[in-house]
Design a protein around this motif. Structure first.
Motif, PDB file in Angstrom:
ATOM      1  N   UNK A  35      19.314   7.036  -0.356  1.00  0.00           N
ATOM      2  CA  UNK A  35      17.839   8.000  -0.724  1.00  0.00           C
ATOM      3  C   UNK A  35      17.119   7.491   0.901  1.00  0.00           C
ATOM      4  N   UNK A  36      16.852   9.040   1.520  1.00  0.00           N
ATOM      5  CA  UNK A  36      15.829   8.836   2.996  1.00  0.00           C
ATOM      6  C   UNK A  36      14.338   8.456   2.541  1.00  0.00           C
ATOM      7  N   UNK A  37      13.990   9.000   1.501  1.00  0.00           N
ATOM      8  CA  UNK A  37      12.080   9.081   1.195  1.00  0.00           C
ATOM      9  C   UNK A  37      12.149   7.487   0.380  1.00  0.00           C
ATOM     10  N   UNK A  38      11.024   6.686   0.673  1.00  0.00           N
ATOM     11  CA  UNK A  38      10.698   5.954  -0.639  1.00  0.00           C
ATOM     12  C   UNK A  38       9.353   5.800  -0.714  1.00  0.00           C
ATOM     13  N   UNK A  39       9.147   5.480  -1.978  1.00  0.00           N
ATOM     14  CA  UNK A  39       8.686   5.902  -3.114  1.00  0.00           C
ATOM     15  C   UNK A  39       6.901   4.571  -2.998  1.00  0.00           C
ATOM     16  N   UNK A  40       5.832   5.827  -2.699  1.00  0.00           N
ATOM     17  CA  UNK A  40       4.759   4.301  -2.460  1.00  0.00           C
ATOM     18  C   UNK A  40       4.269   3.886  -3.907  1.00  0.00           C
ATOM     19  N   UNK A  41       4.076   3.009  -4.261  1.00  0.00           N
ATOM     20  CA  UNK A  41       3.201   2.202  -4.988  1.00  0.00           C
ATOM     21  C   UNK A  41       2.113   2.243  -5.395  1.00  0.00           C
ATOM     22  N   UNK A  42       2.035   1.833  -4.372  1.00  0.00           N
ATOM     23  CA  UNK A  42      -0.125   1.325  -3.731  1.00  0.00           C
ATOM     24  C   UNK A  42      -0.626   0.915  -2.294  1.00  0.00           C
ATOM     25  N   UNK A  43      -1.541   0.562  -2.273  1.00  0.00           N
ATOM     26  CA  UNK A  43      -1.911  -0.198  -0.879  1.00  0.00           C
ATOM     27  C   UNK A  43      -2.469  -1.086  -1.269  1.00  0.00           C
ATOM     28  N   UNK A  44      -2.810  -1.602  -0.320  1.00  0.00           N
ATOM     29  CA  UNK A  44      -3.660  -3.418  -0.263  1.00  0.00           C
ATOM     30  C   UNK A  44      -4.320  -3.260   1.470  1.00  0.00           C
ATOM     31  N   UNK A  45      -5.215  -3.910   1.589  1.00  0.00           N
ATOM     32  CA  UNK A  45      -5.671  -4.048   2.019  1.00  0.00           C
ATOM     33  C   UNK A  45      -5.995  -6.051   2.219  1.00  0.00           C
ATOM     34  N   UNK A  46      -4.935  -6.168   3.908  1.00  0.00           N
ATOM     35  CA  UNK A  46      -4.653  -7.956   4.039  1.00  0.00           C
ATOM     36  C   UNK A  46      -6.169  -8.785   4.045  1.00  0.00           C
ATOM     37  N   UNK A  47      -5.480  -9.884   2.681  1.00  0.00           N
ATOM     38  CA  UNK A  47      -6.874 -11.205   2.794  1.00  0.00           C
ATOM     39  C   UNK A  47      -6.424 -11.991   3.206  1.00  0.00           C
ATOM     40  N   UNK A  48      -5.173 -12.118   3.556  1.00  0.00           N
ATOM     41  CA  UNK A  48      -4.680 -13.347   4.176  1.00  0.00           C
ATOM     42  C   UNK A  48      -5.041 -14.503   3.789  1.00  0.00           C
ATOM     43  N   UNK A  49      -3.935 -15.323   3.868  1.00  0.00           N
ATOM     44  CA  UNK A  49      -2.755 -14.986   3.737  1.00  0.00           C
ATOM     45  C   UNK A  49      -1.773 -14.794   3.807  1.00  0.00           C
ATOM     46  N   UNK A  50      -1.924 -14.208   2.576  1.00  0.00           N
ATOM     47  CA  UNK A  50      -1.035 -14.204   1.438  1.00  0.00           C
ATOM     48  C   UNK A  50      -1.962 -12.702   0.506  1.00  0.00           C
ATOM     49  N   UNK A  51      -1.122 -11.629   0.447  1.00  0.00           N
ATOM     50  CA  UNK A  51      -1.554 -10.327  -0.666  1.00  0.00           C
ATOM     51  C   UNK A  51      -0.416 -10.573  -1.387  1.00  0.00           C
ATOM     52  N   UNK A  52      -0.666 -10.364  -2.821  1.00  0.00           N
ATOM     53  CA  UNK A  52       0.370 -10.294  -3.756  1.00  0.00           C
ATOM     54  C   UNK A  52       0.341  -8.689  -4.234  1.00  0.00           C
ATOM     55  N   UNK A  53       1.349  -8.199  -4.563  1.00  0.00           N
ATOM     56  CA  UNK A  53       1.152  -6.733  -5.560  1.00  0.00           C
ATOM     57  C   UNK A  53       2.018  -7.251  -7.170  1.00  0.00           C
ATOM     58  N   UNK A  54       1.112  -6.181  -8.505  1.00  0.00           N
ATOM     59  CA  UNK A  54       2.637  -6.344  -8.748  1.00  0.00           C
ATOM     60  C   UNK A  54       3.376  -5.112  -9.579  1.00  0.00           C
ATOM     61  N   UNK A  55       3.814  -4.696  -9.508  1.00  0.00           N
ATOM     62  CA  UNK A  55       4.681  -3.365 -10.174  1.00  0.00           C
ATOM     63  C   UNK A  55       5.088  -3.547 -11.519  1.00  0.00           C
ATOM     64  N   UNK A  56       4.176  -3.165 -12.304  1.00  0.00           N
ATOM     65  CA  UNK A  56       4.401  -3.302 -13.721  1.00  0.00           C
ATOM     66  C   UNK A  56       5.059  -2.383 -14.423  1.00  0.00           C
ATOM     67  N   UNK A  57       5.683  -1.769 -13.310  1.00  0.00           N
ATOM     68  CA  UNK A  57       6.678  -0.812 -14.176  1.00  0.00           C
ATOM     69  C   UNK A  57       7.986  -0.502 -13.865  1.00  0.00           C
ATOM     70  N   UNK A  58       8.200  -1.377 -13.701  1.00  0.00           N
ATOM     71  CA  UNK A  58       9.819  -2.156 -13.291  1.00  0.00           C
ATOM     72  C   UNK A  58      10.599  -0.600 -13.946  1.00  0.00           C
ATOM     73  N   UNK A  59      11.281  -0.474 -13.547  1.00  0.00           N
ATOM     74  CA  UNK A  59      12.497   0.080 -13.781  1.00  0.00           C
ATOM     75  C   UNK A  59      13.485  -0.620 -14.608  1.00  0.00           C
ATOM     76  N   UNK A  60      14.715   0.031 -15.593  1.00  0.00           N
ATOM     77  CA  UNK A  60      15.609  -0.682 -15.522  1.00  0.00           C
ATOM     78  C   UNK A  60      16.838  -1.136 -14.165  1.00  0.00           C
TER      79      UNK A  60
END
Length: 70
Positions: A35-60
């Protein structure tokens, strides 16, 4: 630090990456690398040294993830 992806106990996906404090990030996915395009799931602002994002709507099936910063 690179991108780290793991399954959560509720069937979702947890995505972690090395971040810079105050930097903007977009979390994106797609189900087929041809596929050519990526779908945006969300955004975040860096908190350093690590950020975490949860994708609760995982597809099969497969889903590919990336984290981008302008």
């Amino acid at each position: 630090q690179g991108l780290s992806i793991s399954l959560t106990g509720t069937g979702g996906v947890s995505i972690s990456w090395g971040s810079i404090i105050g930097a903007p990030y977009r979390i994106q996915s797609k189900t087929n690398l041809d596929e050519r395009t990526w779908m945006d799931l969300g955004s975040a602002v860096g908190t350093g040294p690590t950020n975490t994002f949860a994708d609760a709507n995982r597809l099969e099936g497969k889903r590919f993830y990336r984290v981008v910063s302008p």
